[in-house]
Design a protein around this motif. Structure first.
Motif, PDB file in Angstrom:
ATOM      1  N   ASP A   1       0.834  -1.209   0.000  1.00 24.53           N
ATOM      2  CA  ASP A   1       0.000   0.000   0.000  1.00 24.53           C
ATOM      3  C   ASP A   1       0.867   1.258   0.000  1.00 24.53           C
ATOM      4  O   ASP A   1       0.576   2.223  -0.704  1.00 24.53           O
ATOM      5  CB  ASP A   1      -0.926   0.021   1.229  1.00 24.53           C
ATOM      6  N   GLY A   2       1.936   1.234   0.791  1.00 26.15           N
ATOM      7  CA  GLY A   2       2.847   2.377   0.829  1.00 26.15           C
ATOM      8  C   GLY A   2       3.518   2.602  -0.509  1.00 26.15           C
ATOM      9  O   GLY A   2       3.656   3.742  -0.973  1.00 26.15           O
ATOM     10  N   ALA A   3       3.936   1.522  -1.154  1.00 24.25           N
ATOM     11  CA  ALA A   3       4.576   1.634  -2.468  1.00 24.25           C
ATOM     12  C   ALA A   3       3.596   2.212  -3.491  1.00 24.25           C
ATOM     13  O   ALA A   3       3.971   3.054  -4.317  1.00 24.25           O
ATOM     14  CB  ALA A   3       5.087   0.274  -2.920  1.00 24.25           C
ATOM     15  N   LYS A   4       2.348   1.762  -3.417  1.00 24.16           N
ATOM     16  CA  LYS A   4       1.319   2.280  -4.330  1.00 24.16           C
ATOM     17  C   LYS A   4       1.148   3.789  -4.124  1.00 24.16           C
ATOM     18  O   LYS A   4       1.117   4.554  -5.083  1.00 24.16           O
ATOM     19  CB  LYS A   4       0.005   1.543  -4.096  1.00 24.16           C
ATOM     20  N   ASP A   5       1.074   4.223  -2.864  1.00 26.82           N
ATOM     21  CA  ASP A   5       0.931   5.651  -2.582  1.00 26.82           C
ATOM     22  C   ASP A   5       2.159   6.434  -3.025  1.00 26.82           C
ATOM     23  O   ASP A   5       2.043   7.548  -3.554  1.00 26.82           O
ATOM     24  CB  ASP A   5       0.685   5.884  -1.086  1.00 26.82           C
ATOM     25  N   LYS A   6       3.327   5.862  -2.825  1.00 31.72           N
ATOM     26  CA  LYS A   6       4.560   6.545  -3.229  1.00 31.72           C
ATOM     27  C   LYS A   6       4.606   6.739  -4.737  1.00 31.72           C
ATOM     28  O   LYS A   6       4.871   7.842  -5.230  1.00 31.72           O
ATOM     29  CB  LYS A   6       5.782   5.752  -2.755  1.00 31.72           C
ATOM     30  N   VAL A   7       4.332   5.682  -5.482  1.00 38.08           N
ATOM     31  CA  VAL A   7       4.354   5.769  -6.943  1.00 38.08           C
ATOM     32  C   VAL A   7       3.271   6.721  -7.439  1.00 38.08           C
ATOM     33  O   VAL A   7       3.527   7.585  -8.281  1.00 38.08           O
ATOM     34  CB  VAL A   7       4.208   4.365  -7.572  1.00 38.08           C
ATOM     35  N   THR A   8       2.056   6.573  -6.915  1.00 35.15           N
ATOM     36  CA  THR A   8       0.958   7.450  -7.325  1.00 35.15           C
ATOM     37  C   THR A   8       1.298   8.904  -7.040  1.00 35.15           C
ATOM     38  O   THR A   8       1.098   9.782  -7.892  1.00 35.15           O
ATOM     39  CB  THR A   8      -0.343   7.064  -6.598  1.00 35.15           C
ATOM     40  N   GLY A   9       1.817   9.173  -5.846  1.00 37.57           N
ATOM     41  CA  GLY A   9       2.194  10.536  -5.486  1.00 37.57           C
ATOM     42  C   GLY A   9       3.274  11.100  -6.393  1.00 37.57           C
ATOM     43  O   GLY A   9       3.198  12.253  -6.829  1.00 37.57           O
ATOM     44  N   ASN A  10       4.275  10.283  -6.704  1.00 39.97           N
ATOM     45  CA  ASN A  10       5.346  10.754  -7.583  1.00 39.97           C
ATOM     46  C   ASN A  10       4.838  11.045  -8.993  1.00 39.97           C
ATOM     47  O   ASN A  10       5.213  12.045  -9.610  1.00 39.97           O
ATOM     48  CB  ASN A  10       6.494   9.744  -7.622  1.00 39.97           C
ATOM     49  N   VAL A  11       3.971  10.175  -9.510  1.00 38.54           N
ATOM     50  CA  VAL A  11       3.410  10.402 -10.851  1.00 38.54           C
ATOM     51  C   VAL A  11       2.546  11.652 -10.846  1.00 38.54           C
ATOM     52  O   VAL A  11       2.665  12.518 -11.724  1.00 38.54           O
ATOM     53  CB  VAL A  11       2.613   9.166 -11.330  1.00 38.54           C
TER      54      VAL A  11
ATOM     55  N   ALA B   1      -1.245  21.335  -6.038  1.00 38.53           N
ATOM     56  CA  ALA B   1      -1.492  19.915  -6.268  1.00 38.53           C
ATOM     57  C   ALA B   1      -0.181  19.129  -6.274  1.00 38.53           C
ATOM     58  O   ALA B   1      -0.124  17.993  -5.817  1.00 38.53           O
ATOM     59  CB  ALA B   1      -2.244  19.712  -7.576  1.00 38.53           C
ATOM     60  N   GLN B   2       0.876  19.764  -6.766  1.00 39.86           N
ATOM     61  CA  GLN B   2       2.190  19.112  -6.782  1.00 39.86           C
ATOM     62  C   GLN B   2       2.658  18.837  -5.350  1.00 39.86           C
ATOM     63  O   GLN B   2       3.162  17.748  -5.046  1.00 39.86           O
ATOM     64  CB  GLN B   2       3.205  19.963  -7.530  1.00 39.86           C
ATOM     65  N   GLU B   3       2.487  19.791  -4.465  1.00 39.50           N
ATOM     66  CA  GLU B   3       2.885  19.603  -3.062  1.00 39.50           C
ATOM     67  C   GLU B   3       2.039  18.542  -2.382  1.00 39.50           C
ATOM     68  O   GLU B   3       2.539  17.750  -1.584  1.00 39.50           O
ATOM     69  CB  GLU B   3       2.817  20.930  -2.298  1.00 39.50           C
ATOM     70  N   GLN B   4       0.749  18.518  -2.685  1.00 41.05           N
ATOM     71  CA  GLN B   4      -0.119  17.485  -2.123  1.00 41.05           C
ATOM     72  C   GLN B   4       0.319  16.101  -2.596  1.00 41.05           C
ATOM     73  O   GLN B   4       0.340  15.144  -1.815  1.00 41.05           O
ATOM     74  CB  GLN B   4      -1.577  17.738  -2.509  1.00 41.05           C
ATOM     75  N   ALA B   5       0.694  16.005  -3.851  1.00 41.20           N
ATOM     76  CA  ALA B   5       1.158  14.726  -4.398  1.00 41.20           C
ATOM     77  C   ALA B   5       2.483  14.322  -3.764  1.00 41.20           C
ATOM     78  O   ALA B   5       2.703  13.147  -3.463  1.00 41.20           O
ATOM     79  CB  ALA B   5       1.288  14.821  -5.920  1.00 41.20           C
ATOM     80  N   ARG B   6       3.361  15.283  -3.554  1.00 37.17           N
ATOM     81  CA  ARG B   6       4.640  14.980  -2.887  1.00 37.17           C
ATOM     82  C   ARG B   6       4.394  14.474  -1.463  1.00 37.17           C
ATOM     83  O   ARG B   6       5.080  13.568  -0.988  1.00 37.17           O
ATOM     84  CB  ARG B   6       5.532  16.218  -2.849  1.00 37.17           C
ATOM     85  N   ALA B   7       3.409  15.074  -0.781  1.00 35.70           N
ATOM     86  CA  ALA B   7       3.078  14.632   0.576  1.00 35.70           C
ATOM     87  C   ALA B   7       2.559  13.198   0.555  1.00 35.70           C
ATOM     88  O   ALA B   7       2.896  12.395   1.429  1.00 35.70           O
ATOM     89  CB  ALA B   7       2.045  15.569   1.200  1.00 35.70           C
ATOM     90  N   LYS B   8       1.765  12.867  -0.474  1.00 31.52           N
ATOM     91  CA  LYS B   8       1.255  11.496  -0.601  1.00 31.52           C
ATOM     92  C   LYS B   8       2.412  10.532  -0.830  1.00 31.52           C
ATOM     93  O   LYS B   8       2.461   9.450  -0.238  1.00 31.52           O
ATOM     94  CB  LYS B   8       0.250  11.399  -1.746  1.00 31.52           C
ATOM     95  N   ALA B   9       3.361  10.908  -1.658  1.00 28.74           N
ATOM     96  CA  ALA B   9       4.532  10.060  -1.921  1.00 28.74           C
ATOM     97  C   ALA B   9       5.354   9.884  -0.647  1.00 28.74           C
ATOM     98  O   ALA B   9       5.819   8.779  -0.347  1.00 28.74           O
ATOM     99  CB  ALA B   9       5.386  10.659  -3.034  1.00 28.74           C
ATOM    100  N   ALA B  10       5.520  10.956   0.117  1.00 27.09           N
ATOM    101  CA  ALA B  10       6.289  10.882   1.366  1.00 27.09           C
ATOM    102  C   ALA B  10       5.582   9.990   2.383  1.00 27.09           C
ATOM    103  O   ALA B  10       6.232   9.209   3.092  1.00 27.09           O
ATOM    104  CB  ALA B  10       6.504  12.279   1.935  1.00 27.09           C
TER     105      ALA B  10
END
Length: 161
Positions: free
Chosen positions: A117-127, A140-149
């Motif tokens: 699940d963490g890997a999925k969130d990391k990849v999704t956030g990075n994309v 939105a970019q910062e929100q996605a980075r937070a999801k990846a982190a």
């Protein structure tokens, strides 16, 4: 049409998707040709699919490995194993050992699911971060980075070994 079910006659997610799709088609065709009965049948199938999906989802969640119950079974099994050794009861020792091993396996399986699940969130956030950077959407970019982190943190917290 009823939702496809497994051999235990419990609803499945796949079956609920099929029933929902069938219901949408029935409802749409019923609207187009003015067939109220077909439209109602479609609506009923859509509603049934939602109920079946929820039941299948709840069953899957209940069957999922759990770190807490894995730990509990591991500890109880260890206690049984020790008591069996102490009193010379080979059956209790064996049962305890099996329960401890099953508990450890469940605990590790739950951790592995969380790593995935963490890997999925990391990849999704990075994309998402990359897409939002290309679009120039800094928020939105910062929100996605937070999801990846958060995904990375989940992976690190649940590492096996």
């Amino acid at each position: 049409m009823s939702t496809q079910q497994n051999s235990n006659t419990e609803p499945t997610k796949l079956g609920s998707y099929v029933t929902h799709g069938t219901g949408v088609v029935q409802e749409t065709v019923g609207n187009l040709v003015g067939n109220e009965s077909l439209k109602q049948q479609g609506t009923a199938n859509i509603q049934q699919a939602k109920v079946d999906f929820d039941q299948a989802h709840q069953a899957a969640q209940a069957a999922a490995p759990n770190k807490t119950s894995g730990n509990v079974n591991s500890v109880i099994g260890g206690v049984k194993e020790e008591v069996g050794r102490t009193v010379g009861n080979a059956n209790l020792t064996q049962a305890g050992s099996e329960q401890r091993n099953d508990g450890n396996a469940e605990y590790n399986a739950a951790k592995a699911e969380r790593v995935i699940d963490g890997a999925k969130d990391k990849v999704t956030g990075n994309v998402q971060s990359g897409v939002n950077a290309a679009l120039g959407d800094k928020t939105a970019q910062e929100q996605a980075r937070a999801k990846a982190a958060q995904g990375e943190a989940t992976m690190q917290h649940n590492k096996l070994g």
